[in-house]
Write an enzyme that holds these catalytic residues in place. Structure first.
Site, mmCIF file in Angstrom:
data_model
loop_
_atom_site.group_PDB
_atom_site.id
_atom_site.type_symbol
_atom_site.label_atom_id
_atom_site.label_comp_id
_atom_site.label_asym_id
_atom_site.label_seq_id
_atom_site.Cartn_x
_atom_site.Cartn_y
_atom_site.Cartn_z
ATOM 1 N N GLY A 51 -1.492 22.506 -42.840
ATOM 2 C CA GLY A 51 -1.895 23.861 -43.197
ATOM 3 C C GLY A 51 -2.766 23.740 -44.423
ATOM 4 N N GLU A 52 -2.427 24.453 -45.456
ATOM 5 C CA GLU A 52 -3.175 24.366 -46.708
ATOM 6 C C GLU A 52 -2.163 24.096 -47.821
ATOM 7 O OE1 GLU A 52 -6.366 24.124 -47.634
ATOM 8 O OE2 GLU A 52 -5.361 23.873 -49.550
ATOM 9 N N CYS A 83 -0.191 15.911 -42.901
ATOM 10 C CA CYS A 83 -1.421 16.437 -43.483
ATOM 11 C C CYS A 83 -1.128 17.190 -44.794
ATOM 12 C CB CYS A 83 -2.173 17.273 -42.455
ATOM 13 S SG CYS A 83 -3.912 17.440 -42.867
ATOM 14 N N ARG A 112 -6.767 14.537 -51.474
ATOM 15 C CA ARG A 112 -6.992 15.685 -50.571
ATOM 16 C C ARG A 112 -8.395 15.632 -49.972
ATOM 17 N NH1 ARG A 112 -7.243 20.910 -53.067
ATOM 18 N NH2 ARG A 112 -7.000 21.904 -51.055
ATOM 19 N N ILE A 142 -7.541 16.730 -39.416
ATOM 20 C CA ILE A 142 -8.203 18.011 -39.689
ATOM 21 C C ILE A 142 -8.278 18.199 -41.205
ATOM 22 C CG2 ILE A 142 -8.135 20.511 -39.302
ATOM 23 C CD1 ILE A 142 -6.231 19.847 -36.869
ATOM 24 N N HIS A 190 -2.250 15.097 -37.623
ATOM 25 C CA HIS A 190 -1.367 16.017 -36.896
ATOM 26 C C HIS A 190 -1.002 15.350 -35.575
ATOM 27 C CE1 HIS A 190 -2.455 19.865 -39.090
ATOM 28 N NE2 HIS A 190 -3.362 19.015 -39.548
ATOM 29 N N GLU A 192 1.239 16.779 -33.611
ATOM 30 C CA GLU A 192 1.868 17.839 -32.795
ATOM 31 C C GLU A 192 0.876 18.541 -31.887
ATOM 32 O OE1 GLU A 192 1.129 18.008 -35.887
ATOM 33 O OE2 GLU A 192 0.189 19.936 -36.300
HETATM 34 N N1 LIG Z 1 -4.786 20.050 -41.740
HETATM 35 C C1 LIG Z 1 -4.329 20.080 -42.960
HETATM 36 O O1 LIG Z 1 -3.135 20.171 -43.230
HETATM 37 C C2 LIG Z 1 -5.392 20.120 -44.019
HETATM 38 C C3 LIG Z 1 -4.870 19.924 -45.413
HETATM 39 C C4 LIG Z 1 -5.737 20.664 -46.405
HETATM 40 N N2 LIG Z 1 -7.061 20.103 -46.480
HETATM 41 C C5 LIG Z 1 -5.062 20.682 -47.777
HETATM 42 O O2 LIG Z 1 -5.585 20.263 -48.729
HETATM 43 O O3 LIG Z 1 -3.961 21.127 -47.877
#
Ligand SMILES: NC(=O)CC[C@H](N)C(=O)O
Length: 210
Positions: A51-52, A83, A112, A142, A190, A192
């Site tokens: 996610g983020e 991730c 990151r 991703i 990922h 999943e």
């Molecule tokens: N697919 C992801 O989880 C991307 C991570 C995202 N770029 C971050 O810094 O959190």
């Protein structure tokens, strides 16, 4: 302790929660969403999805989960971070935002968005230590991080190969993209979303006492 059908939580603050729940169920775990401290207290293992990481970091504090998660990791809770989840498990990060914090637990330095613009997102097959049956694992990256440095107690499980599936050289060759430190598992990718559930199988075996 060996747990027959472990209850594995998926941190459900942000990110692709449902795909992890499905993958965990398919490898024999009882999978539950985790949003509240009581739910976190009850699981045998936890997945922190992609996610983020800056958003998940903030939400962990707003939902009053951060201190409990740190305490449970110190007690030995198995956690798999994918991730953004890998970023949150890292003791140190590079290229984080000014106020970004991690939960920590793994003695790694994670960068990151490490792959840069040109290869923002890609899929590749990776050999993973601990997953020998069925050949390489199909993985999706991703806006992924990588592990820039790993401490002595960290076992490197996968690196970016020297060439891609078409035989072209890869700029990030040799970068660490999967690692384990005791009950903590982290992947830059990922697993999943490619339909390959073997990383979840590996994590559930760790949760079950393996
Ligand atoms: N697919 C992801 O989880 C991307 C991570 C995202 N770029 C971050 O810094 O959190």
């Amino acid at each position: 302790m060996v747990v027959a059908t472990p209850t594995v939580g998926v941190l459900a603050l942000q990110g692709d929660v449902r795909e992890h729940l499905t993958a965990l169920e398919s490898v024999g775990a009882h999978a539950v969403s985790v949003r509240r401290p009581a739910e976190l207290a009850a699981v045998d293992g936890l997945v922190i999805p992609g996610g983020e990481s800056t958003t998940i970091d903030k939400l962990l504090r707003i939902f009053e989960l951060r201190d409990l998660l740190q305490a449970r990791i110190k007690e030995g809770l198995p956690v798999y971070g994918s991730c953004a989840g890998m970023i949150l498990l890292a003791d140190r990060i590079l290229d984080g935002t000014a106020d970004q914090q991690t939960v920590g637990g793994m003695d790694v330095v994670v960068r990151r968005n490490a792959f840069g613009r040109q290869v923002d997102s890609f899929e590749t097959d990776l050999d993973l230590v601990g997953i020998s049956d069925g050949g390489p694992v199909r993985t999706a990256f991703i806006r992924a991080p990588w592990i820039e440095e790993a401490g002595r107690d960290v076992e490197v499980l996968a690196r970016i190969p020297a060439v891609d599936t078409q035989g072209r050289p890869v700029a990030a060759a040799g970068r660490i993209v999967a690692a384990r430190q005791g009950p903590l598992l982290a992947t830059a990718f990922h697993p999943e979303i490619t339909g390959d559930t073997r990383v979840h199988g590996l994590f559930v075996s760790i949760v079950a006492g393996g």
